[in-house]
Scaffold this motif. Structure first.
Motif, PDB file in Angstrom:
ATOM      1  N   ARG A 272       0.681  -1.272  -0.030  1.00 18.37           N
ATOM      2  CA  ARG A 272       0.024  -0.117   0.109  1.00 18.37           C
ATOM      3  C   ARG A 272       0.794   1.193   0.129  1.00 18.37           C
ATOM      4  O   ARG A 272       0.619   2.392  -0.731  1.00 18.37           O
ATOM      5  N   CYS A 276       0.556   4.380  -2.752  1.00 15.50           N
ATOM      6  CA  CYS A 276       0.407   5.718  -2.488  1.00 15.50           C
ATOM      7  C   CYS A 276       1.247   6.687  -2.804  1.00 15.50           C
ATOM      8  O   CYS A 276       0.962   7.769  -3.378  1.00 15.50           O
ATOM      9  N   ALA A 316      -3.705   1.847  -5.066  1.00 21.18           N
ATOM     10  CA  ALA A 316      -3.701   2.385  -3.702  1.00 21.18           C
ATOM     11  C   ALA A 316      -5.083   2.051  -2.865  1.00 21.18           C
ATOM     12  O   ALA A 316      -5.126   1.876  -1.704  1.00 21.18           O
ATOM     13  N   LEU A 319      -5.467  -1.947  -2.065  1.00 20.88           N
ATOM     14  CA  LEU A 319      -4.724  -2.196  -1.012  1.00 20.88           C
ATOM     15  C   LEU A 319      -5.096  -1.520   0.290  1.00 20.88           C
ATOM     16  O   LEU A 319      -5.094  -2.100   1.331  1.00 20.88           O
ATOM     17  N   HIS A 320      -5.520  -0.394   0.187  1.00 26.70           N
ATOM     18  CA  HIS A 320      -5.891   0.409   1.510  1.00 26.70           C
ATOM     19  C   HIS A 320      -7.325  -0.332   1.875  1.00 26.70           C
ATOM     20  O   HIS A 320      -7.392  -0.571   3.057  1.00 26.70           O
TER      21      HIS A 320
END
Length: 431
Positions: A272, A276, A316, A319-320
């Motif tokens: 993540r 990001c 992002a 995975l977040h």
């Protein structure tokens, strides 16, 4: 102050560009090609004949090599040269050999700085050719070409190799150690030997390219008079140079994310973080070119490439969402569901932008999926069908993005490789 000449395309004429560049992992808008320069006449007796001949010989070597390499700059195969390695590496060496003697023209306010006119063929500018009587313009052009050669080598490293491929990369052990160390620290584990060496080496090429650009923006552009700087071709404007710097770092992180995805030691939190960071790098790249009049096919393709990679926000958000639901065995929490929907929207947009990019002349195509792209194309559709509640929630694109949870903000881990200009060639002291 120097002077400048921009030569537009003749009516009905277009500069020679490839129709199809094959598989692309890294965007490289061809090479700006230098045209011959007569050093003797404008310099006269101000320099020794030996120094003039050396300047002329080193630049002529680049003119010839660049003219031969340019049509192949984005092709996936290279023939090995008589010295081993690729023609890209040989051209890079020719530029490095030229820089020390070129720098003598700007040392200590050399009066010859504005006497020589340097013509270059452009790629992303409306004008086919730009000639400027300023030696800093020549230095800037050399650094930009060195950048494009590094990105071309990264492209080759990331494309599937064939049995006839004679390319052998030339990356120092020290450089390779740096990028591996960065990734190892973030993974908190030793990188698996099963990870292809070419991916690790490509990161070094990206850092090297970013280093050239970072130096050019901060140390070469300020040397140019305002009138010259205002009339630089699009390829050399601050916005395009900064965008390519951010792209280089972003693609380096993308390779790291792909390696993390392939590693059994990488946690979701590490993946993540990379994703990001990717969002921030590509956002900065987009901000630098959003208002620039990029043209000529290559410029349109450049804009689409940045937009396509910026939509990798899908990684992002996906995975977040996994972290928001960490430990949950069934279903999907409201915040995780919102993150998954946002990931799905960005994945759809990414696929459409990818198609537009490859259909924009010169035509191109994707290499086989691996790493981030493969992971997202498999995971997101599967989780959309299995993890989201029966009630699909907001369907409007804007509403989906409004309800998506905020992404965490991480400090960017990759920085441009340090670059400094070489010392002025000793032959200037003998002049």
């Amino acid at each position: 102050m120097g002077c400048f000449i921009s030569t537009p395309n003749a009516p009905g004429e277009t500069r020679r560009k490839p129709k199809n560049v094959g598989e692309i992992a890294v965007f490289v808008p061809g090479l700006r090609i230098p045209k011959p320069v007569d050093f003797a006449e404008p310099i006269g007796d101000e320099l020794s004949r030996r120094l003039v001949e050396r300047l002329s010989a080193l630049r002529t070597r680049i003119v010839v090599m660049a003219g031969q390499e340019a049509p192949m700059a984005t092709k996936p195969r290279r023939k090995a040269t008589q010295h081993g390695g690729s023609t890209l590496a040989d051209l890079q060496q020719a530029l490095e050999d030229y820089l020390p003697i070129l720098l003598g023209l700007v040392e200590n306010g050399n009066q010859l700085q504005d006497k020589l006119q340097f013509p270059w063929l452009n790629q992303e500018d409306d004008a086919e050719e730009t000639t400027m009587a300023n030696s800093w313009y020549e230095i800037l052009s050399v650094l930009q070409m060195m950048t494009m050669l590094s990105l071309s080598q990264a492209n080759l490293l990331l494309l599937p190799k064939t049995s006839t491929d004679g390319y052998q990369s030339k990356v120092s052990v020290a450089q390779n150690f740096i990028s591996c160390k960065i990734l190892s620290q973030l993974l908190k584990a030793t990188i698996s030997d099963s990870i292809p060496e070419c991916r690790r080496e490509s990161i070094d090429m990206f850092l090297k390219a970013a280093g050239y650009l970072d130096f050019a923006v901060n140390n070469v552009l300020p040397q140019l008079p305002p009138e010259i700087r205002k009339n630089l071709p699009m390829d050399l404007t601050e916005g395009v140079l900064r965008a390519f710097c951010m792209q280089s770092l972003g693609q380096g992180v993308d390779v790291q994310l792909g390696m993390a995805i392939d590693s059994v030691n990488a946690t979701v939190a590490v993946k993540r973080r990379f994703a990001c960071e990717l969002v921030k790098y590509w956002h900065e790249a987009q901000e630098n070119i959003v208002n620039l009049p990029l043209a000529n096919g290559w410029g349109d393709k450049h804009r689409l490439f940045v937009r396509w990679n910026f939509t990798f926000q899908a990684a992002a958000y996906y995975l977040h969402g996994l972290i928001l639901d960490e430990g949950k065995t069934e279903g999907c929490s409201e915040m995780a569901a919102a993150a998954l929907r946002a990931a799905d929207e960005f994945l759809k947009e990414s696929k459409m932008t990818c198609e537009s990019f490859h259909m924009t002349p010169p035509l191109s195509r994707n290499p086989p999926l691996w790493g981030t792209s493969k992971y997202l194309s498999e995971k997101i559709p599967k989780d959309i069908s299995s993890r989201l509640p029966v009630n699909p929630g907001p369907q409007n694109y804007e509403m989906i993005l409004q309800t998506a949870p905020a992404l965490p903000d991480f400090q960017l881990s990759l920085k441009p490789e340090d670059f400094i200009l070489p010392s002025v060639d000793s032959s200037w002291k003998e002049n």
